[in-house]
Structure formats: C-alpha cells, structure tokens
Design a protein around this motif. Structure first.
Motif, PDB file in Angstrom:
ATOM      1  N   VAL A  89       5.129   1.857   7.661  1.00 10.49           N
ATOM      2  CA  VAL A  89       5.102   2.772   6.520  1.00 10.49           C
ATOM      3  C   VAL A  89       4.111   2.187   5.522  1.00 10.49           C
ATOM      4  O   VAL A  89       4.274   1.049   5.075  1.00 10.49           O
ATOM      5  N   VAL A  90       3.101   2.955   5.196  1.00 12.56           N
ATOM      6  CA  VAL A  90       1.995   2.446   4.380  1.00 12.56           C
ATOM      7  C   VAL A  90       1.873   3.274   3.102  1.00 12.56           C
ATOM      8  O   VAL A  90       1.892   4.506   3.151  1.00 12.56           O
ATOM      9  N   LEU A  91       1.758   2.579   1.985  1.00  9.21           N
ATOM     10  CA  LEU A  91       1.511   3.251   0.714  1.00  9.21           C
ATOM     11  C   LEU A  91       0.128   2.878   0.216  1.00  9.21           C
ATOM     12  O   LEU A  91      -0.179   1.694   0.027  1.00  9.21           O
ATOM     13  N   ILE A  92      -0.703   3.899   0.015  1.00  4.48           N
ATOM     14  CA  ILE A  92      -2.056   3.726  -0.520  1.00  4.48           C
ATOM     15  C   ILE A  92      -2.128   4.461  -1.850  1.00  4.48           C
ATOM     16  O   ILE A  92      -1.524   5.522  -2.020  1.00  4.48           O
ATOM     17  N   ARG A  93      -2.840   3.884  -2.796  1.00  6.04           N
ATOM     18  CA  ARG A  93      -2.980   4.524  -4.110  1.00  6.04           C
ATOM     19  C   ARG A  93      -4.470   4.695  -4.440  1.00  6.04           C
ATOM     20  O   ARG A  93      -5.251   3.754  -4.318  1.00  6.04           O
ATOM     21  N   LYS A  94      -4.815   5.905  -4.863  1.00  7.10           N
ATOM     22  CA  LYS A  94      -6.190   6.177  -5.275  1.00  7.10           C
ATOM     23  C   LYS A  94      -6.178   6.905  -6.606  1.00  7.10           C
ATOM     24  O   LYS A  94      -5.526   7.953  -6.734  1.00  7.10           O
ATOM     25  N   LEU A  95      -6.854   6.352  -7.585  1.00  5.67           N
ATOM     26  CA  LEU A  95      -6.938   6.938  -8.915  1.00  5.67           C
ATOM     27  C   LEU A  95      -5.553   7.242  -9.477  1.00  5.67           C
ATOM     28  O   LEU A  95      -5.319   8.299 -10.083  1.00  5.67           O
ATOM     29  N   GLY A  96      -4.598   6.341  -9.216  1.00  5.87           N
ATOM     30  CA  GLY A  96      -3.246   6.485  -9.743  1.00  5.87           C
ATOM     31  C   GLY A  96      -2.332   7.388  -8.932  1.00  5.87           C
ATOM     32  O   GLY A  96      -1.173   7.571  -9.293  1.00  5.87           O
ATOM     33  N   GLY A 132      -0.359   8.159  -5.397  1.00  6.79           N
ATOM     34  CA  GLY A 132       0.119   7.514  -4.188  1.00  6.79           C
ATOM     35  C   GLY A 132       0.028   8.418  -2.970  1.00  6.79           C
ATOM     36  O   GLY A 132       0.253   9.622  -3.055  1.00  6.79           O
ATOM     37  N   ILE A 133      -0.302   7.816  -1.830  1.00  9.80           N
ATOM     38  CA  ILE A 133      -0.358   8.518  -0.549  1.00  9.80           C
ATOM     39  C   ILE A 133       0.437   7.702   0.458  1.00  9.80           C
ATOM     40  O   ILE A 133       0.200   6.510   0.624  1.00  9.80           O
ATOM     41  N   CYS A 134       1.395   8.336   1.127  1.00 12.10           N
ATOM     42  CA  CYS A 134       2.226   7.643   2.110  1.00 12.10           C
ATOM     43  C   CYS A 134       1.772   8.021   3.522  1.00 12.10           C
ATOM     44  O   CYS A 134       1.628   9.198   3.846  1.00 12.10           O
ATOM     45  N   LEU A 135       1.576   7.003   4.357  1.00  4.97           N
ATOM     46  CA  LEU A 135       1.180   7.200   5.745  1.00  4.97           C
ATOM     47  C   LEU A 135       2.185   6.525   6.668  1.00  4.97           C
ATOM     48  O   LEU A 135       2.676   5.431   6.373  1.00  4.97           O
ATOM     49  N   LEU A 136       2.490   7.153   7.797  1.00  2.78           N
ATOM     50  CA  LEU A 136       3.278   6.536   8.861  1.00  2.78           C
ATOM     51  C   LEU A 136       2.318   6.279  10.016  1.00  2.78           C
ATOM     52  O   LEU A 136       1.706   7.216  10.532  1.00  2.78           O
ATOM     53  N   MET A 137       2.182   5.012  10.427  1.00  2.00           N
ATOM     54  CA  MET A 137       1.143   4.645  11.379  1.00  2.00           C
ATOM     55  C   MET A 137       1.723   3.923  12.585  1.00  2.00           C
ATOM     56  O   MET A 137       2.527   2.990  12.445  1.00  2.00           O
ATOM     57  N   ARG A 138       1.325   4.362  13.768  1.00  2.00           N
ATOM     58  CA  ARG A 138       1.771   3.717  14.997  1.00  2.00           C
ATOM     59  C   ARG A 138       1.289   2.270  15.048  1.00  2.00           C
ATOM     60  O   ARG A 138       0.265   1.917  14.477  1.00  2.00           O
ATOM     61  N   ILE A 139       2.044   1.442  15.760  1.00  2.00           N
ATOM     62  CA  ILE A 139       1.728   0.021  15.912  1.00  2.00           C
ATOM     63  C   ILE A 139       1.167  -0.208  17.314  1.00  2.00           C
ATOM     64  O   ILE A 139       1.703   0.317  18.286  1.00  2.00           O
ATOM     65  N   PRO A 140       0.090  -1.002  17.472  1.00  2.00           N
ATOM     66  CA  PRO A 140      -0.656  -1.706  16.423  1.00  2.00           C
ATOM     67  C   PRO A 140      -1.611  -0.767  15.695  1.00  2.00           C
ATOM     68  O   PRO A 140      -2.007   0.270  16.233  1.00  2.00           O
ATOM     69  N   ASN A 141      -1.976  -1.146  14.488  1.00  2.00           N
ATOM     70  CA  ASN A 141      -2.923  -0.333  13.739  1.00  2.00           C
ATOM     71  C   ASN A 141      -3.812  -1.228  12.884  1.00  2.00           C
ATOM     72  O   ASN A 141      -3.483  -2.369  12.593  1.00  2.00           O
ATOM     73  N   GLU A 142      -4.954  -0.701  12.539  1.00  2.00           N
ATOM     74  CA  GLU A 142      -5.855  -1.347  11.588  1.00  2.00           C
ATOM     75  C   GLU A 142      -6.151  -0.335  10.495  1.00  2.00           C
ATOM     76  O   GLU A 142      -6.367   0.842  10.776  1.00  2.00           O
ATOM     77  N   ILE A 143      -6.146  -0.797   9.251  1.00  2.00           N
ATOM     78  CA  ILE A 143      -6.332   0.114   8.122  1.00  2.00           C
ATOM     79  C   ILE A 143      -7.638  -0.216   7.410  1.00  2.00           C
ATOM     80  O   ILE A 143      -7.854  -1.363   6.997  1.00  2.00           O
ATOM     81  N   ALA A 160      -9.718   3.215  -3.314  1.00  2.00           N
ATOM     82  CA  ALA A 160      -8.301   3.227  -2.934  1.00  2.00           C
ATOM     83  C   ALA A 160      -7.786   1.800  -2.765  1.00  2.00           C
ATOM     84  O   ALA A 160      -8.547   0.877  -2.485  1.00  2.00           O
ATOM     85  N   VAL A 161      -6.476   1.647  -2.947  1.00  2.00           N
ATOM     86  CA  VAL A 161      -5.835   0.331  -2.845  1.00  2.00           C
ATOM     87  C   VAL A 161      -4.658   0.415  -1.885  1.00  2.00           C
ATOM     88  O   VAL A 161      -3.846   1.350  -1.956  1.00  2.00           O
ATOM     89  N   LEU A 162      -4.578  -0.554  -0.974  1.00  2.00           N
ATOM     90  CA  LEU A 162      -3.397  -0.665  -0.121  1.00  2.00           C
ATOM     91  C   LEU A 162      -2.297  -1.338  -0.937  1.00  2.00           C
ATOM     92  O   LEU A 162      -2.392  -2.512  -1.270  1.00  2.00           O
ATOM     93  N   VAL A 163      -1.262  -0.579  -1.275  1.00  2.00           N
ATOM     94  CA  VAL A 163      -0.182  -1.106  -2.127  1.00  2.00           C
ATOM     95  C   VAL A 163       0.771  -1.972  -1.318  1.00  2.00           C
ATOM     96  O   VAL A 163       1.065  -3.111  -1.680  1.00  2.00           O
ATOM     97  N   LEU A 164       1.251  -1.448  -0.187  1.00  2.00           N
ATOM     98  CA  LEU A 164       2.236  -2.188   0.607  1.00  2.00           C
ATOM     99  C   LEU A 164       2.356  -1.545   1.988  1.00  2.00           C
ATOM    100  O   LEU A 164       2.201  -0.332   2.136  1.00  2.00           O
ATOM    101  N   LYS A 165       2.630  -2.382   2.994  1.00  2.00           N
ATOM    102  CA  LYS A 165       2.870  -1.901   4.357  1.00  2.00           C
ATOM    103  C   LYS A 165       4.162  -2.545   4.858  1.00  2.00           C
ATOM    104  O   LYS A 165       4.330  -3.755   4.796  1.00  2.00           O
ATOM    105  N   ILE A 166       5.089  -1.718   5.372  1.00  2.00           N
ATOM    106  CA  ILE A 166       6.390  -2.212   5.838  1.00  2.00           C
ATOM    107  C   ILE A 166       6.622  -1.750   7.269  1.00  2.00           C
ATOM    108  O   ILE A 166       6.426  -0.579   7.602  1.00  2.00           O
ATOM    109  N   ASN A 167       7.064  -2.686   8.102  1.00  2.00           N
ATOM    110  CA  ASN A 167       7.333  -2.405   9.510  1.00  2.00           C
ATOM    111  C   ASN A 167       8.746  -1.866   9.681  1.00  2.00           C
ATOM    112  O   ASN A 167       9.713  -2.498   9.268  1.00  2.00           O
TER     113      ASN A 167
END
Length: 209
Positions: free
Chosen positions: A162-169, A171-182, A188-195
């Motif tokens: 579960v990935v949270l990205i923020r751009k210009l304030g 937030g955008i949430c992405l669900l990404m299959r494993i393995p992944n590269e971002i 944009a800023v990668l705020v946090l990624k949780i497995n």
C-alpha cells in the motif's frame, strides 16, 4: 530473480541451524511456500535455492513462534487467506489491535456498523500504521481505507504494498503487486509504503495466539 538474492539449501541449513527434516516438514505444513524452493543447475548436478531475505525472515519467525504454538496455527498465520472472526469495538481496544482514532474514522465512513470482520480489521490495521507514522493526514487515511475496500479482492489473496504518494499537497493511494519498483516525478513525494503481508501475519498472530 537475481542470483545474489538467493541462498543455497546447504548454506541455509547451516546459517539457521536447522535440519533437512525440519525444513521439509515446514514445507509439508505449508509454512514455507512451494515456490520458494527453486531448482538450479550446479557443477554437482541440481541444487535447491531460496529467495534469501524471505526464507531467512520466515524461519526466524517460525523459530520464535514454535514453542507452545502448533504448526497448523503457524500455517494459518502465514496464509494470505482470511478467517472467520467478528469483533466489537471494545474487543479491538482491549486487545490493542487498532487505535480508537482509526476505529472512529472507519465508523464515520460506515454509519451503522456495530462490529468488524477480519478484512475490515485488516484495513484498519494497515491504515493505523499510516496514521501512527505521523506522515498521513486523516483525509489521506480515509483515502487509504476507501482504496483498500474497493480493490483488495482484485489481488486474489496475494500480498501487495500500500503506497501513499503526495503531489502538491494532494495524496494518492496506490496498491502495488510485489515485487515492485516505484519511480515518481520530481514534484511528487513517496510518503510511505506498507506491506500487507506483514500486517496480515501480525494481525493473525494477535487474533489466533
């Protein structure tokens, strides 16, 4: 899979101080996935290798859990599938599963809810980690909950990030299959990624044990 990320069976048994019999008993009990046993040709014939980080982490968990816990219970913990459970808010708070803030946030999105099933508890557990990181606003937490609820079934029991990205304030949430590269743009800023796998195992260990 890159060669340097693999460990041979011989080296694994020596490093983790386990026997051949233990390793294959854990395999039969589905504590170690079949796909982690990778056959490769070597100068001596054919040898078995494993994804190094995954197998070392899994064996450490098995060894830490095994006293007083059956192998079947461990298999349930490591399985990505849900199990039947229904908890009220007071039960979740008493067991310190999810914070009151996250429960209140979830209830604000589901006005008439009186209790929670495993998938709902999992979504709150994941969101709770984002909130407790101090990097996520409540609006972004709602976005994460909504994204999980609408898309979790699309992964068919497979773990993902579960990935949270923020751009210009925003937030955008992405669900990404494993393995992944971002890779993200400069603004944009990668705020946090949780497995999710780690969250499922931790949650099940609390509920089962």
């Amino acid at each position: 899979m890159e060669e340097e990320n693999l460990i041979s069976k011989k080296d694994l048994l020596k490093l983790m101080d386990i026997s051949y019999g233990q390793l294959y008993r854990w395999k039969r009990k589905k504590l170690i996935p079949e796909e982690w046993f990778i056959k490769r040709s070597s100068f001596t014939g054919q040898e078995t290798f494993f994804p190094k980080n995954k197998i070392l982490d899994r064996i450490k968990k098995i060894k830490n859990f095994k006293d007083g816990v059956s192998l079947d219970e461990l298999a349930d913990i490591f399985s990505p599938t849900f199990f039947e459970i229904f908890l009220e808010e007071k039960d979740m708070l008493n067991q310190n599963i999810v914070s009151k803030q996250t429960i209140s946030l979830y209830k604000s999105m589901h006005k008439k809810i009186t209790g929670f099933y495993f998938n709902q508890i999992l979504f709150m557990t994941i969101t709770d980690k984002f909130i407790k990181s101090g990097k996520t606003s409540l609006e972004e937490a709602k976005l994460i909950l909504d994204t999980l609820e609408k898309n979790y079934e699309n992964f068919d029991g497979k773990y993902f990030d579960v990935v949270l990205i923020r751009k210009l304030g925003i937030g955008i949430c992405l669900l990404m299959r494993i393995p992944n590269e971002i890779y993200i743009e400069d603004e944009a800023v990668l705020v946090l990624k949780i497995n999710t796998g780690e969250c499922v195992e931790k949650l099940k260990s609390k509920l089962i044990l």
